[in-house]
Design an enzyme around this catalytic site. Structure first.
Site, PDB file in Angstrom:
ATOM      1  N   ASP A 236       5.540  26.747  -0.604  1.00 14.53           N
ATOM      2  CA  ASP A 236       4.548  27.088  -1.619  1.00 14.53           C
ATOM      3  C   ASP A 236       5.192  27.575  -2.906  1.00 14.53           C
ATOM      4  O   ASP A 236       4.624  27.453  -3.988  1.00 14.53           O
ATOM      5  CB  ASP A 236       3.604  28.161  -1.064  1.00 14.53           C
ATOM      6  CG  ASP A 236       2.650  28.682  -2.126  1.00 14.53           C
ATOM      7  OD1 ASP A 236       1.776  27.909  -2.544  1.00 14.53           O
ATOM      8  OD2 ASP A 236       2.786  29.848  -2.542  1.00 14.53           O
TER       9      ASP A 236
ATOM     10  N   LEU B  59      -2.885  32.618  -6.314  1.00 11.76           N
ATOM     11  CA  LEU B  59      -3.092  32.090  -7.656  1.00 11.76           C
ATOM     12  C   LEU B  59      -1.883  31.360  -8.212  1.00 11.76           C
ATOM     13  O   LEU B  59      -1.889  30.954  -9.374  1.00 11.76           O
ATOM     14  CB  LEU B  59      -3.457  33.239  -8.614  1.00 11.76           C
ATOM     15  CG  LEU B  59      -4.762  33.970  -8.308  1.00 11.76           C
ATOM     16  CD1 LEU B  59      -4.926  35.174  -9.233  1.00 11.76           C
ATOM     17  CD2 LEU B  59      -5.953  33.037  -8.457  1.00 11.76           C
ATOM     18  N   ARG B  60      -0.847  31.175  -7.386  1.00  6.95           N
ATOM     19  CA  ARG B  60       0.346  30.506  -7.884  1.00  6.95           C
ATOM     20  C   ARG B  60       0.032  29.077  -8.337  1.00  6.95           C
ATOM     21  O   ARG B  60       0.553  28.596  -9.346  1.00  6.95           O
ATOM     22  CB  ARG B  60       1.446  30.509  -6.824  1.00  6.95           C
ATOM     23  CG  ARG B  60       2.736  29.847  -7.308  1.00  6.95           C
ATOM     24  CD  ARG B  60       3.853  29.924  -6.293  1.00  6.95           C
ATOM     25  NE  ARG B  60       4.408  31.258  -6.203  1.00  6.95           N
ATOM     26  CZ  ARG B  60       4.390  32.001  -5.104  1.00  6.95           C
ATOM     27  NH1 ARG B  60       3.827  31.533  -4.007  1.00  6.95           N
ATOM     28  NH2 ARG B  60       4.930  33.203  -5.102  1.00  6.95           N
ATOM     29  N   ALA B  61      -0.821  28.387  -7.600  1.00  8.42           N
ATOM     30  CA  ALA B  61      -1.156  27.011  -7.958  1.00  8.42           C
ATOM     31  C   ALA B  61      -1.824  26.946  -9.329  1.00  8.42           C
ATOM     32  O   ALA B  61      -1.533  26.041 -10.121  1.00  8.42           O
ATOM     33  CB  ALA B  61      -2.070  26.394  -6.899  1.00  8.42           C
TER      34      ALA B  61
END
Length: 357
Positions: free
Chosen positions: A172, A253-255
């Site tokens: 991820d 919220l990385r995406a």
């Protein structure tokens, strides 16, 4: 490291790279690599695919387009000190000065750090790689003494899924991912083979034919890096990114952050005046392919919950219907009418006499 290994590495470093502009049938990979070159803070590119799909060739080709043109290979057997560098504690204690021996992260600054079979690398090294790739800074701490230096590089990790997968919490953290497949189109295969044979036969002549396109890539990457701070996101772009990430059921919220930065890098590369939803659409798959979750379980649970609520709300009605059906001698929904049961006679129990004290 023995002399043979050193000679082999020097020979590989001197060998001319296959031109980035000459890659055939790798449009998605080329786009992801260019985005990472424009904004190294994306967190690198993970390239998954079977053997012989030009993963390492593309990595070497990209390095040639960057300012330093440096490609640093991280071997699987590397130690953490070799990767991040070391501090000479004796010098610190004796002279009060920090003596830092740089590692591969420092050597890869402004270039490409390439890790083949990253899925076989120890988790501790992958963590250190991803931390430095996302922050652009490498910090080495030993016995209360720390040293930091810039480490802005394009991280490219390749893996063959047949040899195992990366842990979810590590995969991820790669900004972008591209899944390569074997090519089964005869025309494309012929073009790839012809280009490779021509390059192997005359590397200098082959590269000369792409010199103009290579120079254009270098100029556009440089211009895109300078244009990044001037590009912003309007509410429509934010809303589109949020909708895509919610629909993919991503964790955290990385995406969202990576998708916005990747769309901005694409807009900068294309010299657009603003980031649009079209830019978001074109980078979304590379951002979500390794983060997407299927919500079949939750959907099935929702269906079961709704059915349970419907049954619970319908119980009084069903009870009334069943009572009327039972009265008529016809039962429905599996309800059975009451049936009389026989009684059995139980013999009387003789009480025990109370013992006298």
């Amino acid at each position: 490291m023995n002399a043979v290994t050193q000679d082999a590495q020097q020979h590989a470093a001197q060998r001319p790279a296959f031109p980035f502009a000459a890659l055939i049938g790798q449009a998605s990979l080329q786009q992801a690599l260019l985005l990472a070159a424009i904004d190294p803070g994306l967190g690198g590119v993970l390239v998954s695919g079977p053997r012989g799909t030009a993963k390492s060739t593309a990595a070497r080709a990209l390095a040639e387009l960057l300012p330093e043109g440096q490609l640093v290979n991280l071997p699987l057997g590397a130690s953490e000190d070799r990767l991040i560098g070391t501090l000479d504690i004796e010098t610190v204690l004796r002279d009060g000065a920090v003596r830092f021996s740089p590692g591969l992260l420092a050597k890869a600054h402004r270039g490409v750090l390439y890790v083949d079979e990253v899925n076989l690398l120890p988790d501790a090294l992958v963590d250190a790689l991803l931390d430095a790739a996302a922050s652009g800074v490498n910090t080495v701490e030993r016995d209360g003494v720390s040293h930091s230096h810039e480490a802005s590089f394009v991280l490219i990790g390749t893996m063959n899924p047949e040899e195992g997968e990366l842990r979810p919490q590590l995969i991820d953290r790669f900004g972008l991912m591209v899944e390569l497949q074997n090519c089964f189109e005869p025309r494309v295969r012929e073009e790839i083979v012809k280009a490779r044979l021509a390059f192997d036969l005359d590397p200098s002549g082959f590269r000369a034919g792409y010199a103009g396109q290579q120079a254009q890539y270098v100029e556009r990457i440089h211009a895109a890096r300078n244009a990044l701070p001037q590009l912003s996101f309007d509410d429509a772009v934010h809303a589109h990114v949020s909708a895509l990430c919610i629909d993919a059921a991503v964790d955290g919220l990385r995406a969202d952050l990576v998708m916005l930065r990747a769309a901005r890098a694409l807009a900068a590369f294309e010299q657009a005046e603003a980031v649009s939803s079209q830019h978001v659409e074109r980078v979304a798959e590379a951002v979500l392919v390794h983060r997407r979750h299927h919500r079949e379980t939750s959907s099935a649970g929702d269906v079961r919950d709704s059915q349970s609520e419907a049954v619970a709300g319908d119980l009084p009605q069903r009870s009334a219907v069943s009572r009327s059906a039972n009265a008529a001698g016809d039962c429905d929904w599996g309800y059975l009418p009451p049936e009389p049961t026989a009684t059995a006679h139980v013999k009387g129990v003789i009480p025990l006499s109370v013992k006298k004290r």
